[in-house]
Design a protein around this motif. Structure first.
Motif, PDB file in Angstrom:
ATOM      1  N   TYR A 155       0.833  -1.201   0.000  1.00 21.35           N
ATOM      2  CA  TYR A 155       0.000   0.000   0.000  1.00 21.35           C
ATOM      3  C   TYR A 155       0.872   1.257   0.000  1.00 21.35           C
ATOM      4  N   VAL A 156       1.902   1.250   0.838  1.00 23.58           N
ATOM      5  CA  VAL A 156       2.795   2.412   0.917  1.00 23.58           C
ATOM      6  C   VAL A 156       3.480   2.650  -0.422  1.00 23.58           C
ATOM      7  N   ILE A 157       4.000   1.588  -1.014  1.00 20.42           N
ATOM      8  CA  ILE A 157       4.723   1.715  -2.281  1.00 20.42           C
ATOM      9  C   ILE A 157       3.796   2.151  -3.414  1.00 20.42           C
ATOM     10  N   MET A 158       2.579   1.623  -3.418  1.00 21.83           N
ATOM     11  CA  MET A 158       1.644   1.929  -4.508  1.00 21.83           C
ATOM     12  C   MET A 158       0.992   3.309  -4.367  1.00 21.83           C
ATOM     13  N   HIS A 159       0.958   3.839  -3.143  1.00 19.49           N
ATOM     14  CA  HIS A 159       0.233   5.089  -2.921  1.00 19.49           C
ATOM     15  C   HIS A 159       1.117   6.235  -2.429  1.00 19.49           C
ATOM     16  N   THR A 160       2.431   6.024  -2.436  1.00 22.03           N
ATOM     17  CA  THR A 160       3.340   7.071  -1.987  1.00 22.03           C
ATOM     18  C   THR A 160       4.385   7.316  -3.062  1.00 22.03           C
ATOM     19  N   SER A 161       4.653   8.569  -3.348  1.00 21.41           N
ATOM     20  CA  SER A 161       5.640   8.883  -4.370  1.00 21.41           C
ATOM     21  C   SER A 161       7.038   8.546  -3.872  1.00 21.41           C
ATOM     22  N   LEU A 162       7.897   8.192  -4.804  1.00 20.28           N
ATOM     23  CA  LEU A 162       9.279   7.868  -4.463  1.00 20.28           C
ATOM     24  C   LEU A 162       9.984   9.089  -3.883  1.00 20.28           C
ATOM     25  N   GLU A 163       9.642  10.263  -4.402  1.00 19.41           N
ATOM     26  CA  GLU A 163      10.259  11.495  -3.905  1.00 19.41           C
ATOM     27  C   GLU A 163       9.956  11.696  -2.420  1.00 19.41           C
ATOM     28  N   TYR A 164       8.712  11.360  -2.018  1.00 21.88           N
ATOM     29  CA  TYR A 164       8.334  11.503  -0.610  1.00 21.88           C
ATOM     30  C   TYR A 164       9.086  10.494   0.254  1.00 21.88           C
ATOM     31  N   LEU A 165       9.213   9.262  -0.247  1.00 21.31           N
ATOM     32  CA  LEU A 165       9.922   8.227   0.507  1.00 21.31           C
ATOM     33  C   LEU A 165      11.396   8.569   0.702  1.00 21.31           C
ATOM     34  N   LEU A 166      11.954   9.305  -0.275  1.00 20.01           N
ATOM     35  CA  LEU A 166      13.373   9.662  -0.214  1.00 20.01           C
ATOM     36  C   LEU A 166      13.609  11.044   0.373  1.00 20.01           C
ATOM     37  N   GLU A 167      12.555  11.649   0.898  1.00 17.84           N
ATOM     38  CA  GLU A 167      12.686  12.994   1.451  1.00 17.84           C
ATOM     39  C   GLU A 167      13.704  13.000   2.588  1.00 17.84           C
TER      40      GLU A 167
END
Length: 233
Positions: free
Chosen positions: A189-201
């Motif tokens: 769910y996190v991977i499918m609904h969160t942008s990579l840019e946000y995860l790498l913030e």
């Protein structure tokens, strides 16, 4: 070390297309070299005595934490830890255990994404994951572990027996089934609904460059989409 010297000599004696290669290696050897790794404090890897293993398994958070690692490893096809969907022996030294009084914390090291570019081999991997999800669903629905379930998790059972000197109980196996599916659903769910840019913030630009528009991230997304479909079916 003596082993290091033997390795260096073997490289220097190997056949080269360029005769100067061996000389370069010999010259490079004259300079000081340092290999730096981040230090991670831990009490041990998953290679422990039976008494310690039984104590760890008494803590419900232990299997829950291992299940989270398994879920992430499935998406990365990181087979070098716990053999849940992979037909190998696993690697207990890539999982560290930290104990602080009554709390247990599991830390994983040596993360990598093993991309599968060949469609035929990817289908085989997808089928292995689908089979695991199906077996876990059946066990959860029946609320019991059958002989067939144990056979399917033979590698997992062997992993604990060889490295922790304990045989997983039906309760342990059922806990793995429940926790792995829950963690897999959560991370998908996190991977499918969160942008990579946000995860790498907050990460350095060099770290971001490793993931943005990378084939490794695309592979993780592909596996996550497949897993999400299987979990919802």
């Amino acid at each position: 070390s003596e082993e290091g010297q033997q390795f260096l000599e073997a490289i220097k004696k190997a056949p080269y297309t360029n005769s100067q290669d061996a000389q370069r290696i010999d010259k490079y050897h004259l300079y000081a070299k340092f290999f730096i790794m981040e230090y991670i404090q831990s009490d041990s890897s998953l290679i422990v005595y039976k008494e310690q293993a039984l104590k760890l398994l008494e803590d419900s958070s232990f299997i829950a934490q291992l299940s989270k690692i398994i879920a992430i490893d499935i998406l990365m096809n990181n087979y070098d830890r716990i053999p849940f969907v992979w037909n190998n022996e696993g690697n207990p030294e890539n999982i560290l255990v930290q104990s602080d009084q009554d709390q247990v914390r599991v830390v994983c090291i040596d993360q990598f994404v093993t991309e599968i570019h060949d469609d035929t081999f990817y289908v085989k991997y997808e089928q292995s994951v689908a089979r695991m999800i199906s077996i876990c669903k059946q066990a959860i629905s029946a609320k019991r572990i059958t002989a067939c379930t144990k056979e399917s998790f033979a590698r997992l059972i062997e992993f604990f027996l060889n490295n922790m000197q304990v045989e997983l109980t039906d309760k342990n196996l059922l806990a793995f089934c429940e926790n792995v599916l829950n963690e897999l659903a959560a991370v998908c769910y996190v991977i499918m609904h969160t942008s990579l840019e946000y995860l790498l913030e907050g990460q350095d630009d060099e770290v971001k460059a490793l993931f943005v528009d990378s084939s490794a991230w695309q592979f993780v997304l592909k596996v996550a989409e497949s897993c999400q479909t299987l979990l919802e079916s």
